[in-house]
Design a protein around this motif. Structure first.
Motif, PDB file in Angstrom:
ATOM      1  N   SER A 233       0.592  -1.339  -0.238  1.00  0.00           N
ATOM      2  CA  SER A 233       0.107  -0.318  -0.099  1.00  0.00           C
ATOM      3  C   SER A 233       0.792   1.246   0.005  1.00  0.00           C
ATOM      4  O   SER A 233       1.130   1.991  -0.643  1.00  0.00           O
ATOM      5  CB  SER A 233      -0.833   0.009   0.641  1.00  0.00           C
ATOM      6  N   VAL A 234       1.739   0.775   0.531  1.00  0.00           N
ATOM      7  CA  VAL A 234       3.127   2.389   0.468  1.00  0.00           C
ATOM      8  C   VAL A 234       3.692   2.764  -0.753  1.00  0.00           C
ATOM      9  O   VAL A 234       3.226   3.706  -1.128  1.00  0.00           O
ATOM     10  CB  VAL A 234       3.939   2.043   1.611  1.00  0.00           C
ATOM     11  N   LYS A 235       3.757   1.221  -1.022  1.00  0.00           N
ATOM     12  CA  LYS A 235       4.804   1.355  -2.124  1.00  0.00           C
ATOM     13  C   LYS A 235       3.383   2.227  -4.061  1.00  0.00           C
ATOM     14  O   LYS A 235       3.721   2.487  -5.028  1.00  0.00           O
ATOM     15  CB  LYS A 235       4.982   0.218  -3.094  1.00  0.00           C
ATOM     16  N   ASN A 236       2.398   1.642  -3.466  1.00  0.00           N
ATOM     17  CA  ASN A 236       1.643   1.922  -4.614  1.00  0.00           C
ATOM     18  C   ASN A 236       0.929   3.179  -4.244  1.00  0.00           C
ATOM     19  O   ASN A 236      -0.225   3.603  -5.368  1.00  0.00           O
ATOM     20  CB  ASN A 236       0.045   1.236  -4.230  1.00  0.00           C
ATOM     21  N   LEU A 237       1.013   4.281  -3.609  1.00  0.00           N
ATOM     22  CA  LEU A 237       0.702   5.689  -3.231  1.00  0.00           C
ATOM     23  C   LEU A 237       1.266   6.301  -4.218  1.00  0.00           C
ATOM     24  O   LEU A 237       2.684   6.462  -4.026  1.00  0.00           O
ATOM     25  CB  LEU A 237       1.049   5.921  -1.657  1.00  0.00           C
ATOM     26  N   PRO A 238       1.372   7.241  -5.334  1.00  0.00           N
ATOM     27  CA  PRO A 238       1.384   7.745  -6.248  1.00  0.00           C
ATOM     28  C   PRO A 238       2.378   9.452  -5.559  1.00  0.00           C
ATOM     29  O   PRO A 238       2.503   9.710  -5.972  1.00  0.00           O
ATOM     30  CB  PRO A 238       0.677   8.198  -7.109  1.00  0.00           C
ATOM     31  N   GLU A 239       1.552   9.576  -4.492  1.00  0.00           N
ATOM     32  CA  GLU A 239       2.035  11.435  -4.059  1.00  0.00           C
ATOM     33  C   GLU A 239       3.247  11.184  -3.415  1.00  0.00           C
ATOM     34  O   GLU A 239       3.973  11.927  -3.446  1.00  0.00           O
ATOM     35  CB  GLU A 239       1.228  11.426  -2.833  1.00  0.00           C
ATOM     36  N   LEU A 240       3.823   9.725  -2.568  1.00  0.00           N
ATOM     37  CA  LEU A 240       4.763   9.862  -2.258  1.00  0.00           C
ATOM     38  C   LEU A 240       6.238   9.676  -3.251  1.00  0.00           C
ATOM     39  O   LEU A 240       5.922   9.028  -4.028  1.00  0.00           O
ATOM     40  CB  LEU A 240       5.231   8.329  -0.855  1.00  0.00           C
TER      41      LEU A 240
ATOM     42  N   LEU B 283      -3.945   9.097   4.135  1.00  0.00           N
ATOM     43  CA  LEU B 283      -2.740   8.868   4.052  1.00  0.00           C
ATOM     44  C   LEU B 283      -2.609  10.472   2.743  1.00  0.00           C
ATOM     45  O   LEU B 283      -2.103  10.384   1.747  1.00  0.00           O
ATOM     46  CB  LEU B 283      -1.940   8.260   3.294  1.00  0.00           C
ATOM     47  N   LYS B 284      -4.544  10.063   1.916  1.00  0.00           N
ATOM     48  CA  LYS B 284      -4.168  10.621   0.325  1.00  0.00           C
ATOM     49  C   LYS B 284      -4.502  12.242   0.903  1.00  0.00           C
ATOM     50  O   LYS B 284      -3.051  12.930  -0.513  1.00  0.00           O
ATOM     51  CB  LYS B 284      -5.304  10.523  -0.174  1.00  0.00           C
ATOM     52  N   GLY B 285      -4.741  12.640   1.682  1.00  0.00           N
ATOM     53  CA  GLY B 285      -4.688  14.475   1.154  1.00  0.00           C
ATOM     54  C   GLY B 285      -3.517  15.164   1.869  1.00  0.00           C
ATOM     55  O   GLY B 285      -2.709  16.286   1.121  1.00  0.00           O
ATOM     56  N   GLU B 286      -2.328  14.612   2.266  1.00  0.00           N
ATOM     57  CA  GLU B 286      -1.429  14.485   3.520  1.00  0.00           C
ATOM     58  C   GLU B 286      -0.428  14.522   2.684  1.00  0.00           C
ATOM     59  O   GLU B 286       0.083  14.068   1.806  1.00  0.00           O
ATOM     60  CB  GLU B 286      -1.188  14.247   4.568  1.00  0.00           C
ATOM     61  N   ASP B 287       0.887  15.908   2.762  1.00  0.00           N
ATOM     62  CA  ASP B 287       1.573  16.052   1.890  1.00  0.00           C
ATOM     63  C   ASP B 287       2.893  15.601   3.344  1.00  0.00           C
ATOM     64  O   ASP B 287       3.422  15.849   3.475  1.00  0.00           O
ATOM     65  CB  ASP B 287       1.965  17.267   1.246  1.00  0.00           C
TER      66      ASP B 287
END
Length: 679
Positions: free
Chosen positions: A165-172, A240-244
């Protein structure tokens, strides 16, 4: 290098000074009393941790003793790292305590905007960053705590969902952001303490990422993991989606730890909730301890079973060793008898191997010469094949050009009036090229016949080689049979000479020296035999290579047949094209006659002159040069020559029954005349 300042013991006020200040200022002490009490507790905790750290360092030998020879710089750095670890551990205790208290007051459900939770993650991040090794890459230096967290996926398969799930997050986009997201998800699963405990159990893997005096490598790391077990009481709902998470600055806010205390009534309510939380915390600890006790008991049982099995195996091994020693003595006696009888057989085999070596060397020289000749011929054939492939490519290119020319002729048959001369020249060139290709094919056929004859000769030679190889194998089989017969004789001699051992023992001392020399000769002969076998295998490989080359020659024959079939098809196409060109020539000659009649009519009607094709090289209107793609076209009104774009209009003229091609200028003039006549 950290984002918070380490507290020095000298900067903190003493307890006596704080009491004097309280007596001097009784009115101001009402609101500042809780702050001063908290500062007093922090100073006492820091002093105790600093003293214990110094004692452990003196026991291990980190702090210099009065008679030690270590430098003062090393002791200062070690004391500094120990102070850092103690401060980080105390800050972790405070942050976990305040987080649990604030969560109980809010009903135990927290969001990502909750300040104590944010400060907890900041302090945890500083603890994980302490003592990290800097890894140098092509981009620059990299120092992130996400590297050791990635090991959890390998050690604990339950953490694979967090990693994916961490690797699939495009914002990171950075390793720091991925590490923060990993901590968020682990806290939501209530398994943060379990995962970090797994890491601490494998410190040999952590040594790749941390220095030896880092917090995670020392006892403070185990203490922090024990404190994190209390966070299993809290329920966190973090988005986790909205946070930078990549650009957050991890700075510790000490104002949260210096707030005013509540009233006595509020303390009593908080005490009840704290007791409940302590109960949950103790239950979690009991659960973990029971699991560890069960695991240890299982390990003890397994070790006892393995110990009993090992003892049984030891007893059996000692018995086997005694029996093997007895067998070894018997084998030594038999070996001495076999040596005497093998001397005679060795002499016979020496003579046979010498004869076989001479014959083998003679056959080897002939084979090498044959192989060199075959290799040269193969190179020549490869060169000829490359030349044939180039000629084929030229033919295919000519074929494509002919197809393009035929399509253009079919489209513009009524417009190509004076291009027969150029087409006939091209036909003559094509005929000449076809004749050249025909001669080359005949030459290729002759060379192919020669090659087939050479291949047949090669096959005869290979058959001879195979027969010689079979003879060599038969000789080897005969030698092996002789060796077996000698062994049988030796066995018989054993039975006969059992009674003569007493007389032979006296002669054994003299024969030992001879046996050693003969053993050396036997070893050398065995090595020679092995080399001969290797050479035989190499010759077999050479024969297989020749067979593969023969197969390639058969493939070349098939390709030549295909080329001959394509040549016949091309001949048929060429004949059809010649017939079509002849028919077109007839049509064009008829159209030329008609055009001459029309020219005469036009000359009579109008004073325009009909330009010849040789006189015009460029279009009269756009001034572009004519070519194979840009054709010449006469205007039926003025007689000048234009390209297709400048003469694409058609109008009905009085001298022609049907609409004919007219240039753009004549088209506009004729339209104006028609409009003026109609008006």
């Amino acid at each position: 290098e950290e984002d918070f300042e380490i507290i020095d013991k000298k900067q903190l006020p003493d307890a006596a000074e704080l009491r004097n200040e309280e007596k001097a200022k009784p009115e101001e002490a009402r609101w500042s009393a809780p702050i001063l009490s908290l500062a007093k507790k922090a100073s006492e905790n820091l002093a105790l941790s600093y003293g214990s750290a110094l004692r452990s360092a003196s026991l291990v030998g980190l702090v210099s003793k009065p008679g030690s020879s270590d430098g003062p710089a090393k002791t200062n750095t070690r004391c500094h790292t120990m102070e850092e670890r103690a401060n980080l551990m105390n800050m972790m205790k405070l942050s976990i305590k305040i987080l649990i208290q604030s969560a109980l007051s809010l009903g135990r459900t927290l969001d990502s905007d909750f300040p104590p939770l944010q400060q907890f993650f900041v302090v945890l991040e500083h603890c994980l960053k302490h003592g990290l090794k800097v890894k140098k890459t092509f981009i620059g230096q990299n120092k992130s705590f996400f590297g050791p967290l990635e090991l959890v996926e390998k050690l604990c398969p339950e953490a694979s969902d967090i990693a994916t799930s961490v690797k699939n997050l495009p914002e990171l986009k950075t390793a720091v952001g991925r590490g923060r997201a990993w901590l968020y998800l682990a806290l939501m699963q209530k398994k943060l303490a379990d995962y970090l405990k797994v890491l601490l159990d494998h410190k040999h893997l952590l040594s790749e990422f941390y220095e030896p005096d880092a917090l995670m490598m020392e006892e403070e790391g185990a203490v922090i993991v024990g404190l994190l077990v209390g966070l299993n009481v809290i329920d966190a709902n973090l988005c986790l989606k909205g946070e930078d998470l990549d650009s957050q600055v991890g700075v510790i806010d000490f104002s949260l730890y210096l707030k005013e205390t509540q009233d006595n009534d509020g303390k009593q309510d908080g005490g009840i909730t704290a007791v409940l939380d302590q109960k949950h915390y103790v239950e979690e600890l009991n659960r973990h301890l029971s699991c560890t006790v069960a695991d240890l008991q299982n390990k003890i049982d397994c070790l006892e079973k393995t110990n009993s099995k090992l003892q049984e195996e030891l007893a059996a091994a000692t018995d086997r060793i005694g029996s093997l020693q007895e067998e070894q003595q018997q084998l030594k006696q038999q070996n001495e008898l076999i040596r005497e009888r093998s001397e005679k057989s060795v002499e016979v085999t020496k003579e046979d191997t010498k004869v076989e070596l001479d014959t083998y060397k003679q056959s080897r020289q002939g084979l090498d010469e044959m192989y060199s000749d075959v290799w040269k011929q193969l190179k020549e054939e490869k060169k000829i094949r490359l030349e044939l492939e180039k000629e084929l490519e030229l033919q295919i290119g000519m074929k494509t050009e002919m197809e393009i020319a035929m399509k253009l002729l079919e489209k513009d048959t009524h417009e190509k009036q004076d291009t027969l001369v150029a087409l006939r020249q091209q036909l003559e060139e094509v005929k000449a090229i076809n004749l050249q290709m025909f001669h080359k094919f005949q030459n290729a056929d002759c060379s192919l016949q020669q090659k087939t004859e050479e291949i047949s000769s090669f096959e005869g030679k290979t058959n001879e080689m195979m027969s010689s190889m079979k003879q060599m194998e038969e000789r080897l089989q005969q030698a092996e049979k002789a060796r077996q017969a000698a062994e049988e004789r030796c066995n018989k001699m054993k039975q006969e000479l059992a009674g003569r051992l007493d007389s032979c023992r006296q002669q054994m001392a003299q024969l030992d020296s001879k046996c050693s020399a003969l053993e050396k000769e036997l070893k050398s002969e065995k090595e020679q035999r092995q080399t001969l076998q290797k050479e035989l295998h190499q010759e077999k490989d050479a024969t297989t290579l020749l067979k593969t080359e023969l197969q390639q020659m058969e493939g070349l024959k098939k390709e030549l047949r295909k080329l001959q079939d394509e040549k016949q098809q091309l001949k048929k196409v060429r004949e059809e094209q010649e017939q079509a060109l002849q028919e077109m020539g007839l049509h064009l000659s008829q159209s030329k006659l008609k055009m001459e009649d029309i020219k005469e009519v036009n000359k009579a009607l109008k004073g325009h002159t009909w330009l010849k094709d040789d006189e015009a090289t460029h279009c009269k209107q756009c001034k572009k040069e004519f070519s194979i793609s840009r054709r010449k076209h006469h205007c039926r009104n003025c007689g000048d020559i234009f390209c297709n774009t400048c003469s694409s209009n058609e109008l009905a003229l009085p001298s022609y029954p049907k609409p004919v091609r007219v240039c753009d200028n004549c088209h506009t003039l004729l339209l104006q005349q028609c409009s003026s006549n109609s008006s």
